[in-house]
Design an enzyme around this catalytic site. Structure first.
Site, PDB file in Angstrom:
ATOM      1  N   SER A 277       0.862  -1.129  -0.118  1.00  0.00           N
ATOM      2  CA  SER A 277       0.125  -0.127  -0.058  1.00  0.00           C
ATOM      3  C   SER A 277       0.819   1.300  -0.019  1.00  0.00           C
ATOM      4  O   SER A 277       2.025   1.121   0.093  1.00  0.00           O
ATOM      5  CB  SER A 277      -0.862   0.055   1.431  1.00  0.00           C
ATOM      6  OG  SER A 277      -0.009   0.392   2.309  1.00  0.00           O
ATOM      7  N   ASP A 278       0.326   2.627  -0.315  1.00  0.00           N
ATOM      8  CA  ASP A 278       1.039   3.588   0.034  1.00  0.00           C
ATOM      9  C   ASP A 278       0.985   3.764   1.328  1.00  0.00           C
ATOM     10  O   ASP A 278       0.201   3.117   2.297  1.00  0.00           O
ATOM     11  CB  ASP A 278       0.364   4.864  -0.939  1.00  0.00           C
ATOM     12  CG  ASP A 278       1.489   5.847  -1.086  1.00  0.00           C
ATOM     13  OD1 ASP A 278       1.624   6.591  -1.997  1.00  0.00           O
ATOM     14  OD2 ASP A 278       2.469   5.971  -0.117  1.00  0.00           O
ATOM     15  N   TRP A 279       1.627   4.871   1.963  1.00  0.00           N
ATOM     16  CA  TRP A 279       1.685   5.160   3.291  1.00  0.00           C
ATOM     17  C   TRP A 279       0.225   5.305   4.041  1.00  0.00           C
ATOM     18  O   TRP A 279      -0.347   6.280   3.471  1.00  0.00           O
ATOM     19  CB  TRP A 279       2.377   6.171   3.710  1.00  0.00           C
ATOM     20  CG  TRP A 279       2.724   6.493   5.173  1.00  0.00           C
ATOM     21  CD1 TRP A 279       1.853   7.059   5.960  1.00  0.00           C
ATOM     22  CD2 TRP A 279       3.923   6.588   5.950  1.00  0.00           C
ATOM     23  NE1 TRP A 279       2.277   7.157   7.301  1.00  0.00           N
ATOM     24  CE2 TRP A 279       3.638   6.841   7.326  1.00  0.00           C
ATOM     25  CE3 TRP A 279       5.351   5.956   5.620  1.00  0.00           C
ATOM     26  CZ2 TRP A 279       4.584   6.959   8.332  1.00  0.00           C
ATOM     27  CZ3 TRP A 279       6.020   6.337   6.542  1.00  0.00           C
ATOM     28  CH2 TRP A 279       5.924   6.503   7.865  1.00  0.00           C
ATOM     29  N   GLY A 280      -0.271   4.287   4.708  1.00  0.00           N
ATOM     30  CA  GLY A 280      -1.585   4.646   5.197  1.00  0.00           C
ATOM     31  C   GLY A 280      -2.870   4.702   4.172  1.00  0.00           C
ATOM     32  O   GLY A 280      -3.930   4.907   4.691  1.00  0.00           O
TER      33      GLY A 280
END
Ligand code: GLC
Length: 745
Positions: A277-280
């Site tokens: 995933s991207d950050w968060g």
């Protein structure tokens, strides 16, 4: 006891395989063997990635208990080895960690930002830069980077256009693939390599209004023809990982988008790597209004096919419960964890988990710095050179005024995403100019930084200009004005830079403006006032030596624009492969020429802006040289091509000037009539060619009909018979077309 023996055998099997490089079948067998020993908690542990803060007892316990698969933002070899030892020697399953970092355009030796590397149109430069980045970063323990970013960007307001390769699918595809090859090398188990990460899948560059993280509406034909190709090219180049993006696409954020993550990525493209995933971005499904809460987000993302949760704390806190409640099948967890374990085998971490301290912290090799300098030289774009004011013969000038906030900006010349920059190693243009011109240099910055609005330094700068034969004006953007979350609606030079240039003009001396920025800027009046304009997308460590070689003519500029430059900020988004519309502008009625009380239809009712027309300031592919080139009319091997055939296209390129130079020869086509409207030009091939004065080279391109395909109304690729035009030119606006037909067999 049985389990312990099984683990021992699995490890022994793994050890036995160190003798031979593992085949994918062998890796799958190792992965399945491990999964069969792992608890559900341990499998979920592999799906969690945390940003590293400090290796306190809590972190060590997390590792020892098998509750983490990867850390990002740790780049200390001793620390990496300490954590790795906890994982490999003290955890139950002895699964190694993988350490990751954003190494976007260099680790310690900083190369031009990717948009700058794109301006080189040179895959070797991009591949070589990535290899240097991998060598330096892996010497600290980093074996995975979140790069290349291959999002197509048509809007210079978007700060992240700095991180990609511009607006064109073909250029971005070739350079993105080259970057993957540079990071991963021939053998990803080699400890000097890093796993690449094609990002941000998908369509992130189309954020509405150029505002970061905003929504994107992308009809499938547009996604497939413009946005998908560069991700696919990176995957076809062997990228070990893919990152899903923050934006929602047509209402469905990629972190929860089964069509993207499964139907397209896995089924249609056959991707068998790992998705992070991207950050968060998983927990952001909640503010998107796509998930009710973080548990729902964890369920949606795991079912969609996001393997690893970067700092979202959704998988670690909610997946176990979701599986127990039957919301997620444990088989799904096995698939996700299997992709993570496969990555670690592909990296050779089971055999070679530790940083070799004999090569730890290896940076700034002379050959790396030399390549970084060449990257600057090849990526700078000469936009204007009135009266051949450049190159400057240093032996003939007595005094040079060096002015502007970017002349000596050791931090800002590196641009965005330089977490590991040691700015003391940055060589600025002022430093390099002093080396070659000594006391001929009069330095007066005029402004302290790019946003500076104080004019206190103007007088001294003007005095320096008056005392000099020529002014080098270093303008541009500080690094922080581009990159993630740094979008601008006013693309002119920040601060009082334009006012300073106008002040310098009073000295009546030739002015060379050197711009360093993270995006295309609106240069308008500034470019009119300057006699010459040299443009760099933040050049990195070796900006100084590269720029000086260009200003003095030791090297001839050869950069060409990877993005269209707008006339005004309001003209964005603007890009070359636009549609013709039903009312293409035949002539422009300018706002100040309109009569008072003019009639409603008096301005012509065509597609243009009253205050900006329709043409860009500088087109995609544009770039000047200190020499000139002549391109012959294209010669086609045939003027008719069957829908499954191909033609070759040849032309002669001659250096008609008196110095060596490189040119970027571009092949464009136009499909005049289609079952869907087609762009006015499409780049289908290019070649960067070096020519001695007077030298002629013949270039031959192969144009397969398959390259003319587009996504039809049924969402399938189609090559339609019909009339086409073809250009061989030096940018997306110049050249004279020749015609050819595609015919049914
Ligand atoms: C950021 C970026 C992404 C980066 C990641 C890790 O928010 O969107 O490109 O790789 O987080 O730093």
């Amino acid at each position: 006891m049985r389990k312990a023996v099984a683990i021992f055998l699995a490890s022994a099997a793994a050890l036995e395989m160190t003798a031979a490089v593992r085949t994918s079948a062998e890796i799958d067998s190792c992965v399945n063997s491990l999964l069969s020993q792992m608890t559900l908690e341990e499998k979920i542990g592999q799906l969690s990635q945390y940003s590293y803060y400090k290796a306190d007892e809590g972190t060590l316990a997390q590792v020892r208990n098998g509750l983490v698969g990867s850390y990002l933002n740790i780049f200390n070899p001793e620390e990496c080895n300490r954590l790795q030892r906890e994982a490999v020697e003290n955890s139950r399953m002895k699964i190694p960690l993988v350490f990751a970092r954003d190494v976007i355009h260099g680790f310690r030796t900083i190369f031009p930002i990717p948009l700058g590397q794109a301006a080189s149109w040179n895959e070797d430069i991009v591949r070589g830069g990535a290899a240097v980045a991998a060598d330096e970063a892996s010497s600290t323990g980093i074996r995975w980077t979140f790069s290349p970013m291959v999002d197509i960007a048509r809007d210079a307001r978007w700060g992240r256009c700095a991180e990609g390769f511009g607006e064109d699918p073909l250029l971005t595809s070739r350079l993105g693939a080259a970057m993957v090859e540079g990071y991963q090398g021939e053998d990803l188990t080699n400890p000097n390599t890093m796993a690449a990460c094609v990002k941000h899948f998908a369509g992130y560059g189309a954020v509405e209004g150029g505002r970061d993280y905003n929504t994107t509406w992308l009809p499938e034909p547009l996604l497939r023809d413009i946005y998908f190709p560069s991700y696919k090219a990176g995957i076809d180049a062997g990228a070990a990982t893919v990152m899903c993006s923050f934006n929602d696409i047509n209402g469905v954020p990629p972190s929860g988008n089964e069509w993207l993550m499964n139907d397209i990525l896995r089924k249609e493209w056959g991707y068998d790597g790992m998705v992070v995933s991207d950050w968060g971005s998983i927990n952001e499904l909640v503010p998107h209004g796509f998930a009710e809460d973080r548990k729902d987000a964890a369920v949606l993302a795991s079912i969609a096919g996001v393997d690893m949760d970067m700092e979202g704390h959704c998988y670690d806190n909610h997946l176990l419960e979701a599986v127990k409640e039957g919301k997620v099948d444990e088989k799904r967890i096995d698939e996700l964890a299997g992709n993570v374990l496969r990555l670690k085998y592909r990296l050779g971490l089971f055999d070679n988990p530790y940083v070799d301290m004999s090569r730890a912290n290896r940076f700034y090799a002379p050959e790396s710095l030399e390549l970084a300098r060449r990257a600057v030289e090849e990526s700078a774009i000469l936009l204007k050179n009135e009266g051949a004011v450049l190159p400057v013969d240093m032996s003939k000038v007595k005094k040079i005024a060096v002015v502007g906030p970017m002349a000596d900006a050791q931090h800002d010349q590196n641009g965005t995403w330089v977490f590991d920059l040691e700015k003391s190693h940055s060589v600025t243009p002022l430093t390099s100019l002093k080396e070659v011109a000594g006391d001929k240099i009069i330095f007066s910055p005029g402004l302290a930084y790019s946003r500076d609005k104080k004019r206190a330094g103007f007088a001294d700068a003007l005095k320096a200009a008056r005392k000099s034969d020529i002014v080098f004006y270093f303008a541009g953007e500080e690094a922080v004005l581009s990159g993630e979350a740094h979008c601008r609606t006013d693309l002119t030079l920040p601060g009082a830079q334009s006012e300073l240039l106008a002040e310098l003009k009073k000295a009546g001396k030739p002015i060379v403006m050197i711009v360093q920025a993270g995006r295309p800027l609106v240069l308008g009046k500034d470019a009119e006032l300057a006699d010459a304009v040299l443009y760099l997308f933040h050049g990195g460590t070796m900006t100084g030596p590269g720029v000086v070689n260009l200003l003095t003519g030791a090297v001839n500029p050869s950069g060409h624009l990877p993005m269209t430059f707008p006339v005004t900020s309001g003209q964005t988004p603007i890009y070359y492969n636009q549609k013709n519309t039903g009312r293409p502008a035949q002539s422009i009625t300018w706002i100040d020429d309109i009569e008072l009380e003019a009639g409603q239809t008096s301005t012509g009712c065509q597609s243009f802006y009253l205050d900006a027309g329709v043409a860009p300031a500088y087109p995609f592919g544009y770039g000047l040289s200190y020499t000139t080139f002549k391109i012959s009319e294209p010669r086609l091997s045939a003027t008719e091509m069957p829908v499954d055939g191909q033609i070759t296209v040849s032309c002669d390129v001659t250096n008609t000037g008196d110095r060596e130079g490189k040119d970027v020869i571009q092949l464009y086509i136009r499909d005049l009539v289609g079952s869907m409207t087609r762009p006015v030009r499409e780049l289908k091939d290019y070649a960067k060619v070096s020519l001695a004065p007077g030298e002629t080279k013949t270039l031959t391109f192969t144009l397969p009909a398959s390259s003319l395909s587009f996504t039809g109304r049924d969402m399938k690729p189609i090559v339609e018979p019909g009339d086409f035009q073809l250009w061989i030119s030096e940018d997306a606006q110049s050249g004279t077309p020749v015609s050819f037909k595609v015919v049914n067999k």
